[in-house]
Design an enzyme around this catalytic site. Sequence first.
Site, PDB file in Angstrom:
ATOM      1  N   ALA A  66      68.672 -18.888  -6.844  1.00 44.19           N
ATOM      2  CA  ALA A  66      69.635 -18.196  -7.780  1.00 44.19           C
ATOM      3  C   ALA A  66      70.596 -17.246  -6.855  1.00 44.19           C
ATOM      4  O   ALA A  66      70.141 -16.778  -5.852  1.00 44.19           O
ATOM      5  CB  ALA A  66      68.899 -17.461  -8.666  1.00 44.19           C
ATOM      6  N   GLY A 105      65.504 -20.855  -6.835  1.00 42.04           N
ATOM      7  CA  GLY A 105      66.075 -21.903  -7.695  1.00 42.04           C
ATOM      8  C   GLY A 105      66.542 -23.033  -7.341  1.00 42.04           C
ATOM      9  O   GLY A 105      66.767 -24.032  -8.011  1.00 42.04           O
ATOM     10  N   GLU A 108      63.590 -25.255  -7.375  1.00 43.82           N
ATOM     11  CA  GLU A 108      63.693 -25.442  -8.816  1.00 43.82           C
ATOM     12  C   GLU A 108      64.396 -26.724  -9.063  1.00 43.82           C
ATOM     13  O   GLU A 108      64.096 -27.492 -10.253  1.00 43.82           O
ATOM     14  CB  GLU A 108      63.546 -24.118  -9.681  1.00 43.82           C
ATOM     15  CG  GLU A 108      62.616 -23.153  -9.580  1.00 43.82           C
ATOM     16  CD  GLU A 108      62.641 -21.973 -10.237  1.00 43.82           C
ATOM     17  OE1 GLU A 108      63.575 -21.306  -9.949  1.00 43.82           O
ATOM     18  OE2 GLU A 108      61.831 -21.637 -11.062  1.00 43.82           O
ATOM     19  N   GLU A 128      60.440 -16.186  -4.441  1.00 46.15           N
ATOM     20  CA  GLU A 128      60.864 -14.872  -5.462  1.00 46.15           C
ATOM     21  C   GLU A 128      59.803 -13.790  -5.310  1.00 46.15           C
ATOM     22  O   GLU A 128      60.371 -12.654  -5.658  1.00 46.15           O
ATOM     23  CB  GLU A 128      60.756 -15.645  -7.039  1.00 46.15           C
ATOM     24  CG  GLU A 128      61.893 -16.421  -7.239  1.00 46.15           C
ATOM     25  CD  GLU A 128      61.737 -17.936  -6.840  1.00 46.15           C
ATOM     26  OE1 GLU A 128      60.806 -18.309  -6.104  1.00 46.15           O
ATOM     27  OE2 GLU A 128      62.468 -18.745  -7.252  1.00 46.15           O
TER      28      GLU A 128
HETATM   29  C1  3H9 Z   1      65.750 -17.289  -7.515  1.00 47.80           C
HETATM   30  O1  3H9 Z   1      65.865 -17.958  -7.137  1.00 47.80           O
HETATM   31  C2  3H9 Z   1      65.535 -16.847  -9.083  1.00 47.80           C
HETATM   32  C3  3H9 Z   1      64.957 -18.134  -9.778  1.00 47.80           C
HETATM   33  O2  3H9 Z   1      63.717 -18.717  -9.670  1.00 47.80           O
HETATM   34  C4  3H9 Z   1      65.023 -18.125 -11.284  1.00 47.80           C
HETATM   35  C5  3H9 Z   1      66.062 -17.300 -11.862  1.00 47.80           C
HETATM   36  C6  3H9 Z   1      66.117 -17.507 -13.417  1.00 47.80           C
HETATM   37  N1  3H9 Z   1      71.995 -14.981  -3.425  1.00 47.80           N
HETATM   38  O3  3H9 Z   1      69.912 -14.115   5.159  1.00 47.80           O
HETATM   39  P1  3H9 Z   1      71.364 -14.469   5.635  1.00 47.80           P
HETATM   40  C7  3H9 Z   1      73.282 -14.068   1.351  1.00 47.80           C
HETATM   41  S1  3H9 Z   1      65.918 -15.731  -6.573  1.00 47.80           S
HETATM   42  C8  3H9 Z   1      73.000 -14.403  -3.048  1.00 47.80           C
HETATM   43  O4  3H9 Z   1      71.956 -13.381   6.649  1.00 47.80           O
HETATM   44  P2  3H9 Z   1      69.936 -16.762   7.197  1.00 47.80           P
HETATM   45  C9  3H9 Z   1      73.204 -12.745   2.238  1.00 47.80           C
HETATM   46  O5  3H9 Z   1      73.084 -11.746   1.485  1.00 47.80           O
HETATM   47  C10 3H9 Z   1      66.211 -16.352  -5.046  1.00 47.80           C
HETATM   48  N2  3H9 Z   1      73.284 -13.996  -1.687  1.00 47.80           N
HETATM   49  O6  3H9 Z   1      71.499 -15.905   6.376  1.00 47.80           O
HETATM   50  C11 3H9 Z   1      73.872 -12.984   3.391  1.00 47.80           C
HETATM   51  O7  3H9 Z   1      75.173 -12.224   2.881  1.00 47.80           O
HETATM   52  P3  3H9 Z   1      76.100 -11.512   3.882  1.00 47.80           P
HETATM   53  C12 3H9 Z   1      65.323 -16.968  -4.460  1.00 47.80           C
HETATM   54  C13 3H9 Z   1      72.462 -14.633  -0.794  1.00 47.80           C
HETATM   55  O8  3H9 Z   1      70.768 -17.603   7.891  1.00 47.80           O
HETATM   56  C14 3H9 Z   1      74.252 -14.463   3.506  1.00 47.80           C
HETATM   57  O9  3H9 Z   1      73.834 -15.068   2.426  1.00 47.80           O
HETATM   58  N3  3H9 Z   1      65.966 -17.183  -2.952  1.00 47.80           N
HETATM   59  C15 3H9 Z   1      71.222 -15.237  -1.171  1.00 47.80           C
HETATM   60  O10 3H9 Z   1      69.532 -15.666   8.266  1.00 47.80           O
HETATM   61  C16 3H9 Z   1      73.630 -15.039   4.705  1.00 47.80           C
HETATM   62  O11 3H9 Z   1      72.140 -14.817   4.494  1.00 47.80           O
HETATM   63  C17 3H9 Z   1      65.775 -16.440  -1.909  1.00 47.80           C
HETATM   64  O12 3H9 Z   1      65.038 -15.369  -2.163  1.00 47.80           O
HETATM   65  C18 3H9 Z   1      70.890 -15.486  -2.694  1.00 47.80           C
HETATM   66  N4  3H9 Z   1      70.044 -16.259  -3.051  1.00 47.80           N
HETATM   67  O13 3H9 Z   1      68.817 -16.870   6.090  1.00 47.80           O
HETATM   68  C19 3H9 Z   1      66.337 -16.801  -0.706  1.00 47.80           C
HETATM   69  N5  3H9 Z   1      70.575 -15.583  -0.270  1.00 47.80           N
HETATM   70  O14 3H9 Z   1      76.318 -12.285   4.875  1.00 47.80           O
HETATM   71  C20 3H9 Z   1      67.020 -15.489   0.047  1.00 47.80           C
HETATM   72  C21 3H9 Z   1      71.211 -15.085   0.683  1.00 47.80           C
HETATM   73  O15 3H9 Z   1      77.195 -11.013   2.828  1.00 47.80           O
HETATM   74  N6  3H9 Z   1      67.840 -16.044   1.310  1.00 47.80           N
HETATM   75  N7  3H9 Z   1      72.327 -14.550   0.462  1.00 47.80           N
HETATM   76  O16 3H9 Z   1      75.234 -10.286   4.366  1.00 47.80           O
HETATM   77  C22 3H9 Z   1      67.221 -16.158   2.322  1.00 47.80           C
HETATM   78  O17 3H9 Z   1      65.828 -15.935   2.545  1.00 47.80           O
HETATM   79  C23 3H9 Z   1      67.983 -16.224   3.574  1.00 47.80           C
HETATM   80  O18 3H9 Z   1      69.257 -15.912   3.208  1.00 47.80           O
HETATM   81  C24 3H9 Z   1      68.064 -17.829   3.859  1.00 47.80           C
HETATM   82  C25 3H9 Z   1      69.179 -17.906   5.230  1.00 47.80           C
HETATM   83  C26 3H9 Z   1      66.789 -18.195   4.847  1.00 47.80           C
HETATM   84  C27 3H9 Z   1      68.448 -18.597   2.916  1.00 47.80           C
END
Ligand code: 3H9
Length: 688
Positions: A66, A105, A108, A128
């Site tokens: 998400a 998400g 999901e 999450e």
């Molecule tokens: C969810 O899904 C809830 C649902 O179950 C239900 C809802 C009803 N959103 O980490 P990086 C940005 S909860 C917005 O440096 P990497 C991050 O801030 C979500 N922004 O890269 C950064 O921005 P900036 C569950 C996001 O290659 C840029 O992307 N998902 C999100 O080292 C690059 O990120 C997670 O918890 C996001 N979801 O790693 C996954 N994700 O460049 C969270 C990232 O401006 N994300 N950004 O600083 C991660 O674990 C890592 O970002 C990922 C990439 C592994 C994907």
Amino acid sequence: MTAINDVVDLSRDGEIAVITVNSPPVNALSAPVRDGIATGVTSAVSDPDVKAIVLICAGRTFIAGADITEFGKPPRGTSLHQMIDVIESATKPVIAAIHGTALGGGLETALGAHYRVAVPSAKLGLPEVKLGLLPGAGGTQRLPRVVGAEAALKMVTSGNPIGAKAALDSGLVDELVDEADLRGGAIAFAQKVVAENRPLKKIRDRSVTADPALFAEFRAANARKFRGFDAPEANIKCIEAAVTLPFEGGMKRERELFMGLMTGTQSAAQRHIFFAERQAARIKDLPEGTTPRPIKSVGVIGAGTMGGGISMNFLSAGIPVTIVETNPEALERGVGIMRKNYEASAAKGALKPEAVEANMGRLSPTLDLEALKDCDLIIEAVFEDMAIKKEIFAKLDRIAKPGAILASNTSYLDVDEIASATSRPQDVVGLHFFSPANVMKLLEVVRGAKTAPDVLATAMGLAKTIGKVAVVAGVCFGFIGNRMLRARQDQAQALILEGAMPWDVDRVLYDFGFPMGPFQMADLAGLDIGWNAATSKGETVRDRLCEAGKRGQKTGSGFYDYDEKRNRTPSKVAEEIILAKSAELGITRRQISDEEILERCIYPMINEGAKILEEGIAQRPSDIDVAWIYGYGFPVYRGGPMFYGDTVGLKAVLDGLQKYEKVHGSAFAPATLLARLAGEGKSFRDLN
Ligand code: 3H9
């Protein structure tokens, strides 16, 4: 190809429709992405020429979750639930094509599809819980229906992803396709589904069972790990619901529990840290386009606990290290400990067995400082003594090649004074690692008055390479972390003289969420750090414990007595020393409440943090939070000391400081910044 909107395209490959999400950086499920996917599926379903639909992402990853930036804002567009419903109830097979990370998400969404294919390097997970949440779009109900309740429990409560091969083995992925051609592989798979007239497999229609004892056992086995956190228990309850309730009932339960977490302070704190950690990597005044210096080899001076741990970071990242000691025994001992640590990791399965030799093979132990002449980065990790450090840096100035970065691992000393021992202060920086340096994630990058921008950029980049979270600090005694720690330690010492016992203080801070209290920590580190038998005047409780041979865990007693298994009990001797010391100081001991213990330990830290901001030692409040979470075990669900201050309310913190200032004096004098923010009704977060 038709653009559905700015971030989603629909194209055709024969009878297969391909919906492509292209929303950098991580294809998070923003409103346009959700709208685009729902519209794309609906339009492909209504197109008589389409027989199956592939959902794929452009860029570096499948949908990573998400869009966290939308949390807490009014809902917009198609909801995630609606979008997944559109996919799942499509009358034509939908195939999710996964590369990079299908997270939260994102997974999901893929679980709503009828089939999933992935490239071998892909990872799939529901992280999450790390944001203080649970998968709120059916993940807790669909995942166990595919992989079973036990595997689902592990995935949702750890938040750790699994690899594509494991996903294939558990049935989460139907087929692995060629790494270089996900689109082609997914289309070929879709054609196979059509040709074989395979059924529209809806995960919601499956059922899942589990031994009722599973949940109680899982809770008991993980009680320590989950202590203090709300989200793991809510995740467990959802998986329980998946095995006890029909799908719709489980979804309802998931929704209720999700909303409970989403509106609580823990998730707000954990989401704060997610962004704070990424923010910390940015140095505000670094000129744009600053190019880091290449680091292909590292030198480490000192093979003690710190030097060894620091070296391991680079060896593990594939960077060769030359480690220097002054005497052969110390060198041999240091190298032996590093090997043992690697072997222990391999024995636990955390490291591939062959990696032990590969890592150790990159290490060159030597007694000759001259051997550092070709290193790109040299880190000094010797005793905390300015004269010794200056002598070493003067030598390095002579030995190191031009452009080499000269770093000190000092935890308190003035980096500018160290730099002054060289003719190249622009190349000098502090790299403060935290013990055990191969484990702790924080790296304080101490910026000297003359440190060059490209040296800072190199340090920040290198931190990422070795898996650390870097925070920039200016020069002052103790930088960010230890300076604030001292404010807390001073109060902990004062409290035991006024009436509390070390175990009271430790209990309060443990209950707050720290892994251990200050006295337990002191016993673990050794009470004789910085203590000298020859010069000890027995002024502090600690001095007296050392004089009595009680120097912490390593001697079997300190503030606590320890048995062979390191179980601890309060030390009678320590208690007597404390009572005697209070009497000598003429202090009438009193009952001290847990509330006072907590406030007096934490508020001065917040206040010190405010001074650190005022002086420009830290760039932003959230950097301080990151330092305390990753370097000192501040509970992540409280978001760090500054976020915690905001949660309590700065007015309340100010009132508390003023109340204690009246009784205990200037240690509680409020920082100007704190007083100003509190007066204006603002929070630290307004400064981030
Ligand atoms: C969810 O899904 C809830 C649902 O179950 C239900 C809802 C009803 N959103 O980490 P990086 C940005 S909860 C917005 O440096 P990497 C991050 O801030 C979500 N922004 O890269 C950064 O921005 P900036 C569950 C996001 O290659 C840029 O992307 N998902 C999100 O080292 C690059 O990120 C997670 O918890 C996001 N979801 O790693 C996954 N994700 O460049 C969270 C990232 O401006 N994300 N950004 O600083 C991660 O674990 C890592 O970002 C990922 C990439 C592994 C994907």
